[in-house]
Design a protein around this motif. Structure first.
Motif, PDB file in Angstrom:
ATOM      1  N   PRO A 192       0.884  -1.154   0.040  1.00 46.92           N
ATOM      2  CA  PRO A 192      -0.090   0.023  -0.087  1.00 46.92           C
ATOM      3  C   PRO A 192       0.855   1.155  -0.008  1.00 46.92           C
ATOM      4  CG  PRO A 192      -0.652  -1.507   1.652  1.00 46.92           C
ATOM      5  CD  PRO A 192       0.429  -2.159   1.078  1.00 46.92           C
ATOM      6  N   ARG A 194       3.955   1.454  -1.473  1.00 48.90           N
ATOM      7  CA  ARG A 194       4.650   1.335  -2.630  1.00 48.90           C
ATOM      8  C   ARG A 194       3.796   1.052  -3.715  1.00 48.90           C
ATOM      9  NH1 ARG A 194       9.632  -2.478  -0.691  1.00 48.90           N
ATOM     10  NH2 ARG A 194      10.486  -1.567  -2.533  1.00 48.90           N
ATOM     11  N   PRO A 195       3.135   2.025  -4.454  1.00 49.99           N
ATOM     12  CA  PRO A 195       1.932   1.726  -5.414  1.00 49.99           C
ATOM     13  C   PRO A 195       2.679   1.375  -6.639  1.00 49.99           C
ATOM     14  CG  PRO A 195       2.172   4.148  -4.740  1.00 49.99           C
ATOM     15  CD  PRO A 195       2.980   3.486  -3.720  1.00 49.99           C
ATOM     16  N   ALA A 198       3.425  -2.192  -6.438  1.00 51.04           N
ATOM     17  CA  ALA A 198       2.150  -2.806  -6.371  1.00 51.04           C
ATOM     18  C   ALA A 198       1.323  -2.931  -7.599  1.00 51.04           C
ATOM     19  CB  ALA A 198       1.081  -2.185  -5.325  1.00 51.04           C
ATOM     20  N   ALA A 199       1.350  -2.084  -8.253  1.00 49.81           N
ATOM     21  CA  ALA A 199       0.906  -2.089  -9.808  1.00 49.81           C
ATOM     22  C   ALA A 199       1.658  -3.127 -10.557  1.00 49.81           C
ATOM     23  CB  ALA A 199       0.968  -0.522 -10.186  1.00 49.81           C
ATOM     24  N   SER A 202       0.572  -6.732  -9.342  1.00 51.59           N
ATOM     25  CA  SER A 202      -0.613  -7.219  -9.549  1.00 51.59           C
ATOM     26  C   SER A 202      -1.008  -7.811 -11.012  1.00 51.59           C
ATOM     27  CB  SER A 202      -1.493  -5.805  -9.492  1.00 51.59           C
ATOM     28  OG  SER A 202      -1.352  -5.023 -10.618  1.00 51.59           O
ATOM     29  N   GLN A 334      10.473  -1.383  -8.474  1.00 52.61           N
ATOM     30  CA  GLN A 334       9.887  -0.405  -8.165  1.00 52.61           C
ATOM     31  C   GLN A 334      10.085   1.319  -8.846  1.00 52.61           C
ATOM     32  OE1 GLN A 334       9.559   0.559  -3.669  1.00 52.61           O
ATOM     33  NE2 GLN A 334       8.506   2.584  -4.013  1.00 52.61           N
ATOM     34  N   GLY A 338       7.820   2.928 -11.723  1.00 57.22           N
ATOM     35  CA  GLY A 338       7.224   4.022 -10.986  1.00 57.22           C
ATOM     36  C   GLY A 338       7.884   5.335 -11.402  1.00 57.22           C
TER      37      GLY A 338
END
Length: 377
Positions: A192, A194-195, A198-199, A202, A334, A338
């Motif tokens: 949550p 580290r969006p 997470a993306a 997923s 990440q 990102g």
């Protein structure tokens, strides 16, 4: 020189256009005018090929400096100060770390728009490995021995430095996953915050991927870590982050560079990282025969010449080594997903680095390296 075409190191041992624009002469001059110990004229004499920031050696009337620029999405003055305080502590303890200069307002880093800059005195020695790629082996057992001994000296100097953990996961070598008996739950709990990571995760069966590859090492590594004393560590102990008196086998280390990956982990984490960085030719993995046991034992012997290790420490080192890269590999995923928005690079960090390196240790060659460390004399 600043007008020449500049390339950075790619992830596969190739040359690529840099993700970050190279430093420019007028940009550097405007920055350095704010440093009272420096005077123009300024000239960029070399651009670093390292890919995660823009950096250059710059001549000034006040001596040569090394200027490094980061995007604010990766580093800011607060997170750079974490590195700078640790480097200053080590320098006070006798480790040859180049001085970080302060500007006229006393800041060790300077923010300008989307960028943050740091200015270091240039290293005094020879940058023997300046063109070496990450994960390329050290140039021989003598250099490996010297690197191991200097790492042990750094760990002795780091004792008593009691700063809290780094304020970021991005491109720092932390050890939360490595330390956990249930790393999948630890990672799930981090997502949550580290969006970008997470993306990316997923879109794949990351629990199955990570669980299958890391599972065989998890319990032994977590038990080994539980017995370690926390310590701030360098996090990227590769020979390219060291300068030398000369390139010969008798060359001594004159400077220790680049604390960008430093974090609060433990001493054997740094030693395992040094072996993973310097003694395995990862870029040649498709050809096989990539373990350099001579270099691994050279690093170990050099380290033990300064900071002795018991047999239990050697066992712990072997338990940690197959998964010492896990937290940093995830931070690279990440970063590429990102910040640079390079999905191709994120895929390399996930498949080749995170999963592939751990998988290699389960094979015959990886097991041979671990056995050599466990039974080192």
């Amino acid at each position: 020189m600043s007008d020449e075409v500049h390339f950075s190191h790619g992830l596969a041992g190739d040359q690529q256009a840099p993700d970050w624009p190279p430093l420019a002469e007028n940009e550097v001059a405007s920055l350095l005018d704010g440093y009272p110990s420096l005077k123009g004229p300024y000239a960029i004499v070399w651009h670093s090929p390292r890919p995660l920031s823009a950096a250059a050696r710059v001549t000034t009337a006040g001596g040569e400096v090394f200027v490094k620029r980061h995007h604010m999405s990766l580093r800011d003055e607060r997170t750079l100060a974490e590195e700078h305080r640790f480097a200053a502590h080590l320098r006070a303890g006798g480790i040859p770390v180049p001085h970080i200069l302060a500007d006229a307002t006393g800041r060790s880093s300077v923010s300008r728009g989307d960028w943050v800059y740091e200015v270091h005195r240039s290293a005094t020695g020879n940058d023997v490995y300046r063109d070496a790629f990450s994960w390329s082996p050290a140039g021989g057992a003598a250099h490996a021995h010297a690197a191991g001994a200097m790492l042990a000296r750094l760990h002795l100097a780091a004792e008593g430095y009691d700063a809290p953990q780094r304020g970021t996961h991005l491109l720092v070598a932390r050890a939360e996953m490595l330390s956990a008996s249930d790393p999948l739950s630890v990672l799930a709990g981090q997502l949550p915050g580290r969006p970008a990571l997470a993306a990316y995760l997923s879109e794949r069966d990351w629990r199955d991927d990570v669980g299958a590859v890391l599972g065989p090492w998890t319990q032994a590594a977590a038990l080994a870590v539980a017995r370690q004393t926390p310590l701030w560590t360098h996090g990227d102990w590769h020979v390219s982050n060291l300068c030398w008196s000369d390139a010969s086998d008798a060359g001594r280390i004159t400077d220790v560079l680049d604390f960008g990956l430093s974090a609060r982990t433990f001493a054997l984490f740094d030693l395992a990282t040094a072996i993973e960085r310097n003694a395995i030719a990862w870029l040649d993995i498709q050809q096989g025969g990539i373990a350099r046991i001579d270099l691994a034992l050279g690093l170990l012997d050099g380290y033990r010449s300064v900071r002795p290790l018991a047999p239990a420490d050697l066992a712990a080192l072997a338990d940690v080594l197959p998964v010492v890269h896990v937290d940093f590999a995830l931070s690279e995923v990440q970063y590429f997903e990102g910040i640079t928005r390079r999905r191709d690079h994120a895929d390399v960090a996930y498949r080749t680095f995170l999963l592939g390196h751990a998988r290699w240790f389960a094979g015959t060659e990886g097991q041979g390296l671990l056995d050599a460390l466990r039974h080192a004399r």
